[in-house]
Design an enzyme around this catalytic site. Structure first.
Site, PDB file in Angstrom:
ATOM      1  CD  GLU A  38      -2.232   1.359   3.158  1.00 18.08           C
ATOM      2  OE1 GLU A  38      -1.684   0.841   4.072  1.00 18.08           O
ATOM      3  OE2 GLU A  38      -3.330   1.663   3.244  1.00 18.08           O
ATOM      4  CG  ASN A  73      -5.051   4.125   0.327  1.00 22.16           C
ATOM      5  OD1 ASN A  73      -4.097   3.720  -0.429  1.00 22.16           O
ATOM      6  ND2 ASN A  73      -4.681   3.885   1.765  1.00 22.16           N
ATOM      7  CE  LYS A 129      -7.185   1.302   3.999  1.00 25.39           C
ATOM      8  NZ  LYS A 129      -5.865   1.702   4.575  1.00 25.39           N
ATOM      9  CD  GLU A 177      -5.390   4.765   5.723  1.00 22.25           C
ATOM     10  OE1 GLU A 177      -5.873   4.364   4.562  1.00 22.25           O
ATOM     11  OE2 GLU A 177      -4.854   4.063   6.329  1.00 22.25           O
ATOM     12  CB  CYS A 194      -4.007  -1.367   4.602  1.00 23.34           C
ATOM     13  SG  CYS A 194      -3.257  -1.509   6.161  1.00 23.34           S
ATOM     14  CG  ASN A 210       2.137   1.681   4.722  1.00 26.34           C
ATOM     15  OD1 ASN A 210       3.413   1.588   4.949  1.00 26.34           O
ATOM     16  ND2 ASN A 210       1.485   1.318   3.488  1.00 26.34           N
TER      17      ASN A 210
HETATM   18  N1  CDT Z   1      -2.957   1.399   6.429  1.00 28.38           N
HETATM   19  C1  CDT Z   1      -3.761   0.869   7.404  1.00 28.38           C
HETATM   20  O1  CDT Z   1      -4.922   0.480   6.894  1.00 28.38           O
HETATM   21  N2  CDT Z   1      -3.451   0.437   8.711  1.00 28.38           N
HETATM   22  C2  CDT Z   1      -4.304  -0.066   9.580  1.00 28.38           C
HETATM   23  C3  CDT Z   1      -3.744   0.369  11.018  1.00 28.38           C
HETATM   24  C4  CDT Z   1      -5.004   0.181  11.929  1.00 28.38           C
HETATM   25  S1  CDT Z   1      -3.978   0.119  13.299  1.00 28.38           S
HETATM   26  C5  CDT Z   1      -4.658  -1.563  13.800  1.00 28.38           C
HETATM   27  C6  CDT Z   1      -4.484  -1.786   9.526  1.00 28.38           C
HETATM   28  O2  CDT Z   1      -5.574  -2.119   9.470  1.00 28.38           O
HETATM   29  O3  CDT Z   1      -3.584  -2.254   9.506  1.00 28.38           O
END
Ligand code: CDT
Length: 324
Positions: free
Chosen positions: A47, A107, A124, A143, A173, A198
């Site tokens: 991502e 995204n 996303k 985000e 993600c 990420n």
């Molecule tokens: N980039 C992204 O979507 N990250 C979120 C962080 C959330 S913290 C649990 C993820 O779901 O990995």
């Protein structure tokens, strides 16, 4: 005859805020070359693969973050990836921040055919985090500030994948934690889900204790369950390591339709892991325990689409009191 495709997760180590796209693209080109040498036919990058994970930085004026966004794909900076795809005959998945000609920000992820043509685009849907600066958090996750909710649904397309044709779907993600995303693609007979992520090693929400070792476990649990319950392969690729002082947990994996991890990254840097995947493995689940046509009961699932937040159930009370 097995329908064999060699899939690769091309994990990226950290990209610092000060580093330009050229640095990331140069590293990605080296991973593509390595993938070619190892016989991989498809490479999945993370991502927002071209820059640092910029939603951790607050900008009062959203337009001040526009330099993190791509207004064209391919762009001058990303064109070498498309050329490498043609040179090596490799398809690739890329996550990036997209700004449309109308000024909308998403995204986004794409799957690119070895000819350089974009086969599939996804924006996303499940945007984590918050819209405004949150003074309680150790690190921001903005985000919801920088991106609109994706407007393309969860599309699946049947397209060339290596020497085969396969049903390909994309998610990004946080989507991997939502069974709804997997099932919408399962209902389109997805065979390979590509996703980049990420994810910080620490929970920055600051709302309660979460054991560190469970962070990776929850990611893997979600991907393995999604693959098993929808009889598909998953290639889940992380950004890893310490980016601008903030740790991302890596642990990229390739998962088969039984929910088994076939390959896993073990470093916190640029790393390529590959797996030989027989797409026909998707048939077993799809024709037996997860034969949707035979066993699904949508009439019992109304709440899934009718309701967003959870509601408390009705209270039960005994109909007779004991007299005490
Ligand atoms: N980039 C992204 O979507 N990250 C979120 C962080 C959330 S913290 C649990 C993820 O779901 O990995």
């Amino acid at each position: 005859m097995p329908r064999l495709v060699t899939l690769a997760a091309a994990q990226l180590g950290p990209i610092q805020k000060s580093e330009g796209r050229e640095v990331a693209v140069e590293r990605m080109l080296r991973l593509m070359e390595r993938a070619h040498r190892r016989g991989a036919e498809v490479v999945v990058f993370p991502e927002l693969a071209l820059t640092t994970f910029f939603p951790r930085w607050y900008e009062e004026d959203i337009a001040a973050a526009d330099h993190w966004f791509e207004t064209a794909m391919p762009s001058n900076a990303t064109a070498p990836l498309f050329e490498a795809a043609r040179r090596y005959g490799i398809g690739f998945h890329l996550g990036y921040a997209e700004k449309t000609p109308e000024g909308r920000r998403f995204n986004t992820a794409i799957y690119v055919h070895p000819s350089g043509e974009i086969v599939l685009k996804y924006r996303k849907v499940h945007l984590p985090g918050h819209r405004d600066f949150d003074p309680v958090r150790h690190v921001q996750h903005l985000e919801k500030r920088y991106f609109e909710v994706g407007d393309l649904g969860f599309p699946v397309v049947r397209a060339p994948l290596g020497r085969e044709r396969a049903n390909i779907g994309l998610m990004i993600c946080n989507d991997r934690r939502w069974p709804e995303a997997w099932r919408v693609m399962g209902l389109q007979q997805v065979e390979v889900v590509m996703l980049g992520y990420n994810t910080p090693s620490l929970n920055m929400d600051n709302k309660g204790f979460e054991a560190h070792h469970l962070r990776v476990e929850h990611s893997h649990l979600s991907i393995r369950a999604g693959c098993y319950q929808n009889a598909c392969f998953g290639v889940a690729t992380a950004k890893a390591g310490t980016e601008d002082g903030h740790e991302l947990f890596g642990h990229s994996i390739i998962v088969n339709p039984q929910g088994e991890i076939m390959a896993q990254a073990t470093s916190w840097g640029d790393e390529l892991v590959t797996a030989d995947c027989d797409l026909d493995m998707c048939r077993l689940g799809r024709t037996t325990i997860f034969n949707f046509a035979a066993h699904r009961r949508p009439e019992a699932y109304g709440r899934i689409t009718a309701q967003v937040g959870s509601e408390p159930p009705p209270e039960w009370h005994p109909s007779h009191t004991s007299g005490r």
